[in-house]
Scaffold this motif. Structure first.
Motif, PDB file in Angstrom:
ATOM      1  N   ILE B  53     -11.640   5.120  -9.348  1.00 23.17           N
ATOM      2  CA  ILE B  53     -10.045   5.308  -9.849  1.00 23.17           C
ATOM      3  C   ILE B  53      -9.506   3.963  -9.929  1.00 23.17           C
ATOM      4  O   ILE B  53      -8.776   3.916 -11.031  1.00 23.17           O
ATOM      5  CB  ILE B  53      -9.305   6.289  -9.109  1.00 23.17           C
ATOM      6  CG1 ILE B  53     -10.042   7.758  -9.100  1.00 23.17           C
ATOM      7  CG2 ILE B  53      -8.091   6.376  -9.358  1.00 23.17           C
ATOM      8  CD1 ILE B  53      -9.465   8.644  -8.191  1.00 23.17           C
ATOM      9  N   CYS B  54      -9.460   3.325  -8.861  1.00 21.51           N
ATOM     10  CA  CYS B  54      -8.574   2.036  -9.018  1.00 21.51           C
ATOM     11  C   CYS B  54      -9.248   1.047  -9.862  1.00 21.51           C
ATOM     12  O   CYS B  54      -8.477   0.541 -10.603  1.00 21.51           O
ATOM     13  CB  CYS B  54      -8.682   1.641  -7.608  1.00 21.51           C
ATOM     14  SG  CYS B  54      -7.463   2.498  -6.251  1.00 21.51           S
ATOM     15  N   PHE B  55     -10.483   0.918  -9.868  1.00 19.38           N
ATOM     16  CA  PHE B  55     -11.282  -0.080 -10.769  1.00 19.38           C
ATOM     17  C   PHE B  55     -11.161   0.277 -12.087  1.00 19.38           C
ATOM     18  O   PHE B  55     -10.767  -0.660 -13.174  1.00 19.38           O
ATOM     19  CB  PHE B  55     -12.484  -0.444 -10.370  1.00 19.38           C
ATOM     20  CG  PHE B  55     -12.574  -1.177  -8.867  1.00 19.38           C
ATOM     21  CD1 PHE B  55     -11.821  -2.052  -8.763  1.00 19.38           C
ATOM     22  CD2 PHE B  55     -13.783  -0.748  -7.907  1.00 19.38           C
ATOM     23  CE1 PHE B  55     -11.780  -2.760  -7.520  1.00 19.38           C
ATOM     24  CE2 PHE B  55     -13.611  -1.292  -6.756  1.00 19.38           C
ATOM     25  CZ  PHE B  55     -12.759  -2.266  -6.442  1.00 19.38           C
ATOM     26  N   VAL B  56     -11.184   1.399 -12.504  1.00 23.24           N
ATOM     27  CA  VAL B  56     -10.912   1.835 -13.952  1.00 23.24           C
ATOM     28  C   VAL B  56      -9.471   1.610 -14.435  1.00 23.24           C
ATOM     29  O   VAL B  56      -9.502   1.063 -15.557  1.00 23.24           O
ATOM     30  CB  VAL B  56     -11.433   3.244 -14.189  1.00 23.24           C
ATOM     31  CG1 VAL B  56     -10.357   3.899 -15.420  1.00 23.24           C
ATOM     32  CG2 VAL B  56     -12.702   3.632 -14.102  1.00 23.24           C
ATOM     33  N   TYR B  57      -8.474   1.710 -13.631  1.00 17.18           N
ATOM     34  CA  TYR B  57      -7.249   1.431 -13.920  1.00 17.18           C
ATOM     35  C   TYR B  57      -7.053  -0.068 -14.027  1.00 17.18           C
ATOM     36  O   TYR B  57      -6.444  -0.608 -15.238  1.00 17.18           O
ATOM     37  CB  TYR B  57      -6.248   1.902 -12.972  1.00 17.18           C
ATOM     38  CG  TYR B  57      -5.699   3.345 -13.282  1.00 17.18           C
ATOM     39  CD1 TYR B  57      -4.597   3.640 -14.292  1.00 17.18           C
ATOM     40  CD2 TYR B  57      -6.247   4.487 -12.716  1.00 17.18           C
ATOM     41  CE1 TYR B  57      -4.033   4.755 -14.733  1.00 17.18           C
ATOM     42  CE2 TYR B  57      -5.445   5.773 -13.003  1.00 17.18           C
ATOM     43  CZ  TYR B  57      -4.560   5.857 -13.967  1.00 17.18           C
ATOM     44  OH  TYR B  57      -3.977   7.071 -14.293  1.00 17.18           O
ATOM     45  N   MET B  78      -0.001  -7.511 -14.355  1.00 13.81           N
ATOM     46  CA  MET B  78      -0.874  -8.235 -13.487  1.00 13.81           C
ATOM     47  C   MET B  78      -0.778  -7.787 -12.021  1.00 13.81           C
ATOM     48  O   MET B  78      -1.470  -7.849 -11.205  1.00 13.81           O
ATOM     49  CB  MET B  78      -0.573  -9.822 -13.550  1.00 13.81           C
ATOM     50  CG  MET B  78      -1.145 -10.386 -15.037  1.00 13.81           C
ATOM     51  SD  MET B  78      -1.103 -12.320 -15.049  1.00 13.81           S
ATOM     52  CE  MET B  78       0.600 -12.534 -15.756  1.00 13.81           C
ATOM     53  N   ILE B  79       0.713  -7.322 -11.593  1.00 10.10           N
ATOM     54  CA  ILE B  79       0.751  -7.008 -10.204  1.00 10.10           C
ATOM     55  C   ILE B  79      -0.008  -6.022  -9.961  1.00 10.10           C
ATOM     56  O   ILE B  79      -0.703  -5.582  -9.176  1.00 10.10           O
ATOM     57  CB  ILE B  79       2.250  -6.785  -9.983  1.00 10.10           C
ATOM     58  CG1 ILE B  79       3.172  -7.922  -9.896  1.00 10.10           C
ATOM     59  CG2 ILE B  79       2.307  -6.129  -8.553  1.00 10.10           C
ATOM     60  CD1 ILE B  79       4.424  -8.035  -9.881  1.00 10.10           C
ATOM     61  N   LEU B  86      -7.324  -5.208  -5.084  1.00 11.49           N
ATOM     62  CA  LEU B  86      -7.467  -5.687  -3.924  1.00 11.49           C
ATOM     63  C   LEU B  86      -7.377  -4.553  -2.756  1.00 11.49           C
ATOM     64  O   LEU B  86      -7.903  -4.583  -1.986  1.00 11.49           O
ATOM     65  CB  LEU B  86      -6.191  -6.629  -3.544  1.00 11.49           C
ATOM     66  CG  LEU B  86      -6.563  -8.006  -4.258  1.00 11.49           C
ATOM     67  CD1 LEU B  86      -5.319  -8.994  -3.977  1.00 11.49           C
ATOM     68  CD2 LEU B  86      -7.760  -8.837  -3.975  1.00 11.49           C
ATOM     69  N   LEU B  87      -6.413  -3.515  -3.028  1.00  7.43           N
ATOM     70  CA  LEU B  87      -6.055  -2.383  -2.348  1.00  7.43           C
ATOM     71  C   LEU B  87      -7.335  -1.706  -2.010  1.00  7.43           C
ATOM     72  O   LEU B  87      -7.555  -1.565  -0.704  1.00  7.43           O
ATOM     73  CB  LEU B  87      -5.028  -1.461  -2.601  1.00  7.43           C
ATOM     74  CG  LEU B  87      -4.276  -0.759  -1.849  1.00  7.43           C
ATOM     75  CD1 LEU B  87      -3.363  -1.877  -0.719  1.00  7.43           C
ATOM     76  CD2 LEU B  87      -3.180   0.254  -2.283  1.00  7.43           C
ATOM     77  N   PRO B  88      -8.212  -1.298  -2.902  1.00  3.66           N
ATOM     78  CA  PRO B  88      -9.171  -0.541  -2.423  1.00  3.66           C
ATOM     79  C   PRO B  88     -10.314  -1.577  -1.973  1.00  3.66           C
ATOM     80  O   PRO B  88     -11.251  -0.828  -0.740  1.00  3.66           O
ATOM     81  CB  PRO B  88      -9.983  -0.207  -3.908  1.00  3.66           C
ATOM     82  CG  PRO B  88      -9.282  -0.754  -4.923  1.00  3.66           C
ATOM     83  CD  PRO B  88      -7.990  -1.063  -4.254  1.00  3.66           C
ATOM     84  N   GLY B 129      -0.921  -0.294   2.071  1.00  2.00           N
ATOM     85  CA  GLY B 129      -1.540   0.632   1.006  1.00  2.00           C
ATOM     86  C   GLY B 129      -0.468   1.502   0.467  1.00  2.00           C
ATOM     87  O   GLY B 129      -0.083   1.606  -0.520  1.00  2.00           O
ATOM     88  N   MET B 130       0.428   2.157   1.400  1.00  2.00           N
ATOM     89  CA  MET B 130       1.583   3.058   1.158  1.00  2.00           C
ATOM     90  C   MET B 130       2.662   2.175   0.501  1.00  2.00           C
ATOM     91  O   MET B 130       3.331   2.482  -0.542  1.00  2.00           O
ATOM     92  CB  MET B 130       1.839   3.619   2.062  1.00  2.00           C
ATOM     93  CG  MET B 130       1.042   5.054   2.541  1.00  2.00           C
ATOM     94  SD  MET B 130       1.746   6.098   3.686  1.00  2.00           S
ATOM     95  CE  MET B 130       0.618   5.522   4.972  1.00  2.00           C
TER      96      MET B 130
END
Lengths: 168, 196
Positions: B53-57, B78-79, B86-88, B129-130
């Protein structure tokens, strides 16, 4: 002998030890079965380490206790598909009623201790010396002595096993 | 009951246990295999769902980055890419750290300490993460709107007046729920550490 055969032989030779660990770290039969399976699995997973270990018995005590400590902290698990043959856990049926009561009391007292003290008490009951307990648990021999004194005091302050209630 | 009596009782119990039938090889190997499969599946689910999910986004935003003309949308994108990459990684590494505490013969006292420390690390990563999740709620919208060619909506102050409190409320409720769950973990960790 293949790795699988060596593993089976080792578990068969030490199954009593694994059962005793499950008894002091869990209260219910289902939990004990699950913990038993977890210890078997962890033993298989790190079986190569066992073969390299200088003292296999120390290694097995550690794996058993470590598994029990982590297992007890995990979220409630779903029961597994494989069930252990009932005959493995119901050995207490052969023991006389009076002894059974005393054993149940003993388990209850041990389970009141914190996780590490539970392990120390278990090793003490297994007849291990303070040095051996220190080696297995990773604390100093003097710390084992201190903890044992505290455990003794704690157990002394508890009542001795009460006779079973009779219902008229 | 004195300790010596307990030892005698224990020895008696040990003798009875030793007399039991030996566990059958087939059952033993089945238990082991089933446990192994269960563990692998669990790890696979966490790694695939979270990462994909994260990498696709992140990939999507990266591919659309040249299309963004507004400077603030470029920064927002970019943020978002940075957080979503980085988060996942941080989260999965914390989970891995917790799972990789080896039960391979290390002393229980040391193992217990490591296990609890990694649990605390996991909780901290989730907390950050939150916070970053809340940041994404703001940074994700303007670039998406520009990519889709509908900047009209986000240029209206009314939209932000509704969206920002709404998003904040959602994050607050979600964080409260998640933190409650994690609090249980950290409480038990602290309890265990204090018992050592």
């Amino acid at each position: 002998m293949s790795k699988e055969e060596e593993f089976v032989q080792m578990i068969q030779e030490n199954q009593g030890l694994i059962y005793k660990i499950t008894l002091i770290y869990s209260n219910e039969k289902e939990e004990q079965d699950d913990l038993y399976q977890e210890i078997v699995f962890q033993t298989w997973k790190s079986f190569d380490q066992f073969k390299k270990a200088s003292k296999p018995s120390t290694w097995l005590y550690r794996v058993g206790m470590n598994t029990a400590i982590t297992h007890i902290n995990k979220v409630k698990r779903k029961p597994l598909m494989v069930s252990i043959d009932h005959s493995f856990i119901n050995y207490t049926e052969e023991i006389e009623v009076e002894k059974e009561e005393k054993i149940q009391w003993l388990y209850a007292q041990i389970r009141k201790l914190n996780l590490l003290d539970r392990g120390i008490m278990f090793l003490f009951l297994e007849g291990k010396s303070h040095e051996e307990i220190a080696q297995i648990t990773g604390i100093s021999t003097s710390n084992v002595g201190t903890r044992m004194s505290r455990i003794k005091q704690k157990l002394k302050s508890e009542a001795t096993p009460k006779p079973a209630k009779t219902w008229n | 009951m004195e300790l010596e009596e307990m030892q005698t009782l224990w020895a008696d119990l040990s003798q009875k246990i030793e007399k039991q039938d030996k566990i059958q090889k087939e059952l033993l190997m089945e238990i082991t295999k089933q446990k192994f499969r269960k563990k692998l599946n669990h790890i696979r689910v966490i790694e695939t769902i979270g990462s994909i999910i994260c990498f696709v986004y992140a990939m999507y935003f990266m591919s659309k980055l040249p299309e963004l003309e507004l400077w603030y949308n470029q920064i927002f994108a970019m943020i978002t890419i940075l957080i979503m990459t980085l988060l996942p990684i941080a989260s999965l590494s914390a989970i891995k750290g917790m799972r990789s505490v080896k039960i391979d013969g290390e002393a229980p006292a040391k193992m217990l300490e490591k296990f609890e420390k990694s649990k605390i690390r996991f909780w901290k990563v989730q907390r950050y993460g939150m916070i970053f999740g809340a940041l994404i709620l703001v940074t994700i919208l303007p670039p998406i709107s520009e990519i889709q060619g509908s900047t009209e909506m986000i240029s209206k102050p009314l939209f932000w007046m509704i969206y920002l409190p709404g998003a904040t409320l959602f994050m607050y409720l979600f964080s409260r729920w998640a933190l409650g769950k994690y609090k249980k973990v950290i409480d038990s960790s602290e309890k265990l550490l204090s018992e050592l």
